[in-house]
Design an enzyme around this catalytic site. Structure first.
Site, PDB file in Angstrom:
ATOM      1  N   ARG A   1      42.874  40.635  38.391  1.00 24.29           N
ATOM      2  CA  ARG A   1      42.132  39.366  38.432  1.00 24.29           C
ATOM      3  C   ARG A   1      40.867  39.506  37.595  1.00 24.29           C
ATOM      4  O   ARG A   1      40.168  40.539  37.711  1.00 24.29           O
ATOM      5  CB  ARG A   1      41.725  39.039  39.879  1.00 24.29           C
ATOM      6  CG  ARG A   1      42.867  38.640  40.801  1.00 24.29           C
ATOM      7  CD  ARG A   1      42.411  38.658  42.236  1.00 24.29           C
ATOM      8  NE  ARG A   1      42.028  40.005  42.632  1.00 24.29           N
ATOM      9  CZ  ARG A   1      41.289  40.284  43.698  1.00 24.29           C
ATOM     10  NH1 ARG A   1      40.804  39.328  44.447  1.00 24.29           N
ATOM     11  NH2 ARG A   1      41.000  41.543  44.004  1.00 24.29           N
ATOM     12  N   GLU A   2      40.541  38.510  36.788  1.00 28.14           N
ATOM     13  CA  GLU A   2      39.289  38.590  36.032  1.00 28.14           C
ATOM     14  C   GLU A   2      38.129  38.673  37.016  1.00 28.14           C
ATOM     15  O   GLU A   2      38.122  38.018  38.048  1.00 28.14           O
ATOM     16  CB  GLU A   2      39.135  37.367  35.123  1.00 28.14           C
ATOM     17  CG  GLU A   2      40.085  37.427  33.934  1.00 28.14           C
ATOM     18  CD  GLU A   2      39.895  36.249  32.995  1.00 28.14           C
ATOM     19  OE1 GLU A   2      40.894  35.780  32.445  1.00 28.14           O
ATOM     20  OE2 GLU A   2      38.749  35.801  32.834  1.00 28.14           O
TER      21      GLU A   2
ATOM     22  N   LYS B   1      56.389  39.429  38.032  1.00 27.29           N
ATOM     23  CA  LYS B   1      55.064  38.997  37.574  1.00 27.29           C
ATOM     24  C   LYS B   1      54.944  37.477  37.608  1.00 27.29           C
ATOM     25  O   LYS B   1      54.012  36.913  38.183  1.00 27.29           O
ATOM     26  CB  LYS B   1      54.821  39.524  36.155  1.00 27.29           C
ATOM     27  CG  LYS B   1      53.588  38.987  35.480  1.00 27.29           C
ATOM     28  CD  LYS B   1      52.300  39.428  36.146  1.00 27.29           C
ATOM     29  CE  LYS B   1      51.116  38.728  35.506  1.00 27.29           C
ATOM     30  NZ  LYS B   1      49.844  39.071  36.154  1.00 27.29           N
TER      31      LYS B   1
ATOM     32  N   PHE C   1      48.425  43.157  37.428  1.00 30.43           N
ATOM     33  CA  PHE C   1      48.064  42.167  38.453  1.00 30.43           C
ATOM     34  C   PHE C   1      46.546  42.140  38.575  1.00 30.43           C
ATOM     35  O   PHE C   1      45.991  42.214  39.660  1.00 30.43           O
ATOM     36  CB  PHE C   1      48.735  42.526  39.792  1.00 30.43           C
ATOM     37  CG  PHE C   1      50.240  42.555  39.718  1.00 30.43           C
ATOM     38  CD1 PHE C   1      50.911  43.760  39.578  1.00 30.43           C
ATOM     39  CD2 PHE C   1      50.965  41.378  39.716  1.00 30.43           C
ATOM     40  CE1 PHE C   1      52.304  43.787  39.490  1.00 30.43           C
ATOM     41  CE2 PHE C   1      52.358  41.395  39.623  1.00 30.43           C
ATOM     42  CZ  PHE C   1      53.037  42.614  39.507  1.00 30.43           C
TER      43      PHE C   1
ATOM     44  N   CYS D   1      45.851  32.578  33.269  1.00 30.14           N
ATOM     45  CA  CYS D   1      47.149  33.024  33.785  1.00 30.14           C
ATOM     46  C   CYS D   1      47.944  31.977  34.554  1.00 30.14           C
ATOM     47  O   CYS D   1      49.036  31.605  34.126  1.00 30.14           O
ATOM     48  CB  CYS D   1      46.937  34.276  34.637  1.00 30.14           C
ATOM     49  SG  CYS D   1      46.261  35.606  33.672  1.00 30.14           S
TER      50      CYS D   1
ATOM     51  N   GLY E   1      39.754  24.230  46.548  1.00 26.90           N
ATOM     52  CA  GLY E   1      38.736  24.150  45.479  1.00 26.90           C
ATOM     53  C   GLY E   1      39.036  23.017  44.516  1.00 26.90           C
ATOM     54  O   GLY E   1      39.778  22.090  44.840  1.00 26.90           O
TER      55      GLY E   1
ATOM     56  N   GLY F   1      42.398  27.416  37.587  1.00 25.09           N
ATOM     57  CA  GLY F   1      42.297  27.459  36.119  1.00 25.09           C
ATOM     58  C   GLY F   1      42.557  28.885  35.667  1.00 25.09           C
ATOM     59  O   GLY F   1      43.276  29.620  36.337  1.00 25.09           O
TER      60      GLY F   1
ATOM     61  N   THR G   1      49.964  36.275  25.307  1.00 28.28           N
ATOM     62  CA  THR G   1      51.190  35.458  25.269  1.00 28.28           C
ATOM     63  C   THR G   1      50.824  34.031  25.716  1.00 28.28           C
ATOM     64  O   THR G   1      51.259  33.568  26.776  1.00 28.28           O
ATOM     65  CB  THR G   1      52.271  36.030  26.216  1.00 28.28           C
ATOM     66  OG1 THR G   1      51.681  36.131  27.547  1.00 28.28           O
ATOM     67  CG2 THR G   1      52.722  37.407  25.780  1.00 28.28           C
TER      68      THR G   1
ATOM     69  N   LYS H   1      35.805  43.819  16.403  1.00 31.25           N
ATOM     70  CA  LYS H   1      35.846  44.152  17.834  1.00 31.25           C
ATOM     71  C   LYS H   1      35.833  45.679  18.014  1.00 31.25           C
ATOM     72  O   LYS H   1      35.129  46.220  18.869  1.00 31.25           O
ATOM     73  CB  LYS H   1      37.117  43.538  18.439  1.00 31.25           C
ATOM     74  CG  LYS H   1      37.132  43.488  19.952  1.00 31.25           C
ATOM     75  CD  LYS H   1      38.493  43.117  20.490  1.00 31.25           C
ATOM     76  CE  LYS H   1      38.664  41.687  20.881  1.00 31.25           C
ATOM     77  NZ  LYS H   1      39.889  41.454  21.683  1.00 31.25           N
TER      78      LYS H   1
HETATM   79  C1  UDX Z   1      45.352  35.784  38.371  1.00 34.64           C
HETATM   80  C2  UDX Z   1      46.091  36.624  39.397  1.00 34.64           C
HETATM   81  O1  UDX Z   1      45.338  36.644  40.616  1.00 34.64           O
HETATM   82  C3  UDX Z   1      46.238  38.058  38.883  1.00 34.64           C
HETATM   83  O2  UDX Z   1      46.980  38.831  39.806  1.00 34.64           O
HETATM   84  C4  UDX Z   1      46.979  37.995  37.543  1.00 34.64           C
HETATM   85  O3  UDX Z   1      47.160  39.307  37.018  1.00 34.64           O
HETATM   86  C5  UDX Z   1      46.210  37.161  36.556  1.00 34.64           C
HETATM   87  O4  UDX Z   1      46.025  35.836  37.083  1.00 34.64           O
HETATM   88  P1  UDX Z   1      42.889  35.340  37.598  1.00 34.64           P
HETATM   89  O5  UDX Z   1      43.508  34.209  36.857  1.00 34.64           O
HETATM   90  O6  UDX Z   1      41.944  36.244  36.890  1.00 34.64           O
HETATM   91  O7  UDX Z   1      44.063  36.296  38.232  1.00 34.64           O
HETATM   92  O8  UDX Z   1      42.039  34.714  38.788  1.00 34.64           O
HETATM   93  P2  UDX Z   1      42.314  34.396  40.317  1.00 34.64           P
HETATM   94  O9  UDX Z   1      41.267  35.094  41.091  1.00 34.64           O
HETATM   95  O10 UDX Z   1      43.719  34.622  40.668  1.00 34.64           O
HETATM   96  O11 UDX Z   1      42.013  32.811  40.381  1.00 34.64           O
HETATM   97  C6  UDX Z   1      42.789  31.937  39.598  1.00 34.64           C
HETATM   98  C7  UDX Z   1      42.311  30.520  39.887  1.00 34.64           C
HETATM   99  O12 UDX Z   1      42.635  30.167  41.244  1.00 34.64           O
HETATM  100  C8  UDX Z   1      40.797  30.337  39.744  1.00 34.64           C
HETATM  101  O13 UDX Z   1      40.529  29.092  39.145  1.00 34.64           O
HETATM  102  C9  UDX Z   1      40.309  30.355  41.189  1.00 34.64           C
HETATM  103  O14 UDX Z   1      39.117  29.604  41.367  1.00 34.64           O
HETATM  104  C10 UDX Z   1      41.470  29.682  41.901  1.00 34.64           C
HETATM  105  N1  UDX Z   1      41.567  30.036  43.316  1.00 34.64           N
HETATM  106  C11 UDX Z   1      41.841  31.330  43.658  1.00 34.64           C
HETATM  107  C12 UDX Z   1      41.417  29.037  44.276  1.00 34.64           C
HETATM  108  O15 UDX Z   1      41.163  27.879  43.946  1.00 34.64           O
HETATM  109  N2  UDX Z   1      41.557  29.360  45.590  1.00 34.64           N
HETATM  110  C13 UDX Z   1      41.829  30.640  45.993  1.00 34.64           C
HETATM  111  O16 UDX Z   1      41.920  30.875  47.204  1.00 34.64           O
HETATM  112  C14 UDX Z   1      41.967  31.656  45.006  1.00 34.64           C
END
Ligand code: UDX
Length: 432
Positions: free
Chosen positions: A154-155, A207, A152, A263, A256, A260, A86, A35
């Site tokens: 988001r991907e 968190k 915090f 996190c 939705g 998933g 983790t 990597k």
């Molecule tokens: C999340 C937190 O948002 C972020 O702050 C933390 O640091 C890491 O975990 P992430 O998992 O990357 O981020 O994605 P996120 O955009 O939060 O969505 C998580 C899941 O929730 C996805 O499957 C998404 O499709 C779903 N989701 C999100 C919904 O179904 N409805 C929504 O309104 C928002």
């Protein structure tokens, strides 16, 4: 300032690059030599919009460097971020902290001058105490300080979330350490980010509580969507009507197919485990976990009804399989439940995802990765929109699929409902 990020995954690499872009000297460390070699060539191991150019820019300006030599990186840095994974332990709800403790052990062998050690990984409350205990076995307490500074990110939006965070949470009771970290984050604070200093355990719990609450919000609107389907109400109107109340807020109220990712599923399980360790029943979060787990089955029952229980040999198309748009991440995506189920019922499943082929479906002989949206859709009996990629928002399905009377199941409500009021295509969405 001189920083090192231990772990170059979604958190370590994005945070490291962004800290470098703010003018700090950053060494990103990973034990995966391959990597590190790729990163030095500008090959990015994760799919994160905007990351590649930031890496190349900061690597070229020599503010950013990559190494597998953790002791050298620690010696050259004043602030050490622990950014390793983790994941959930096998057959348990608990977070596996082995990588955290291994890194703490490595750090304890390399402290010759005062260091600030920061847990940026998501860790259960009291983990910072454990890290402190490990290090103090070899290092006197006045030579280091252990801090919690959760991310915090988001991907798919990680760079934006780093540069424009709602808040920066710093968990330390050491005033000097707090001053150093406040100056590290000053460029973001001056752009409007709120800076919160709390105890280390407080930061750890903020968190988990935040992610658990966001997961709760999503499961809440998903269940309201179920009621909307029974009462002929449009869940999007409910989301808007609720969200205008500033105490509720409109974000994370999109119904939705189930949340998933790496996190929410892991963090909800971990905080429930922490609750049981401290003899506190977190019953609401337990219910959220179950509700989310049951959701894929619920939606699959709808699919069976749409196909009049005739799944064998039906051509089913999945548009999008990742857990959300703008990422290649499949971790705990609801497609990992839905596609195998339909494959085992002898459907022919074709999926197309902008992030490409998924090894997770390789073992299913009747699951195929289509090379284009058209190939995925043509001759389908049922087209499922699973992930809300922009690529799917303006499609003309009549051109993509010449089959008569096919069905569209829009699990993300991204298509305009009125477009399908007339005509032969049967269109279903979530919560209406
Ligand atoms: C999340 C937190 O948002 C972020 O702050 C933390 O640091 C890491 O975990 P992430 O998992 O990357 O981020 O994605 P996120 O955009 O939060 O969505 C998580 C899941 O929730 C996805 O499957 C998404 O499709 C779903 N989701 C999100 C919904 O179904 N409805 C929504 O309104 C928002």
């Amino acid at each position: 300032m001189k920083l090192c990020m231990i772990g170059t995954g979604y958190v370590g690499l994005v945070s490291g690059v962004c800290f470098a872009d703010l003018g700090n000297d950053v060494i990103c460390v990973d034990k995966d030599h391959d990597k590190i070699t790729k990163l030095k060539k500008g090959i990015i191991p994760i799919y994160e919009p905007g990351l590649e150019e930031l890496v190349k820019k900061n690597y070229k300006s020599k503010r950013l460097s990559f190494t597998s030599n953790i002791s050298e990186a620690i010696k050259k840095s004043n602030i050490i971020f622990i950014c390793v994974g983790t994941p959930t332990k096998k057959n348990s709800n608990a977070a596996d902290l082995s990588q955290i403790f291994n890194v703490a052990n490595e750090i304890s062998k390399n402290i010759k001058s005062f260091k600030i050690i920061i847990n940026k990984s998501t860790v259960p409350v009291t983990t910072g105490d454990d890290v402190e205990k490990i290090i103090s076995k070899k290092v006197s307490k006045n030579l280091f300080s252990v801090v919690s500074n959760p991310e915090f990110l988001r991907e798919g939006e990680a760079i934006r979330d780093f540069i424009y965070p709602d808040r920066i949470v710093i968990g330390t009771s050491n005033k000097k350490t707090n001053r150093v970290l406040k100056s590290l984050y000053t460029p973001l604070i001056s752009k409007g980010a709120k800076y919160i200093n709390t105890s280390r355990r407080g930061a750890e719990l903020i968190k988990y509580a935040s992610n658990a609450f966001l997961a709760t919000k999503i499961s809440f609107i998903n269940e309201i969507a179920n009621l909307c389907e029974k009462t002929n109400v449009n869940v999007e109107h409910i989301s808007i009507g609720m969200g205008l109340d500033k105490r509720i807020g409109g974000r994370f109220l999109r119904a939705g197919p189930a949340y998933g990712g790496s996190c929410f599923p892991k963090d909800t399980r971990a905080i429930v485990d922490t609750g049981s360790k401290f003899k506190t029943n977190l019953s609401i979060i337990k219910t959220v976990i179950k509700s989310n787990k049951d959701r894929s089955k619920l939606l699959l029952n709808r699919v069976k009804k749409m196909l009049k229980n005739k799944i064998r040999n039906k051509k089913i198309c999945f548009l999008g399989v990742t857990f959300k748009a703008n990422t290649d991440d499949m971790r705990e995506s609801s497609s990992l439940t839905m596609i195998p189920y339909l494959a085992k019922k002898n459907a022919k499943v074709f999926y197309y995802d902008p992030s490409g082929f998924k090894k997770e479906f390789k073992k299913f002989k009747n699951v195929f990765n289509a090379s284009s949206i058209k190939d995925a859709c043509k001759d389908s009996d049922l087209i499922i929109i699973h992930t809300e990629w922009n690529d799917f928002k303006l499609l003309n399905f009549k051109n993509l699929n010449k089959k008569k009377n096919f069905i569209i199941y829009d699990m993300r409500n991204i298509l305009p409902n009125e477009k399908f009021k007339k005509g032969k295509v049967k269109y279903f969405r979530i919560g209406s």
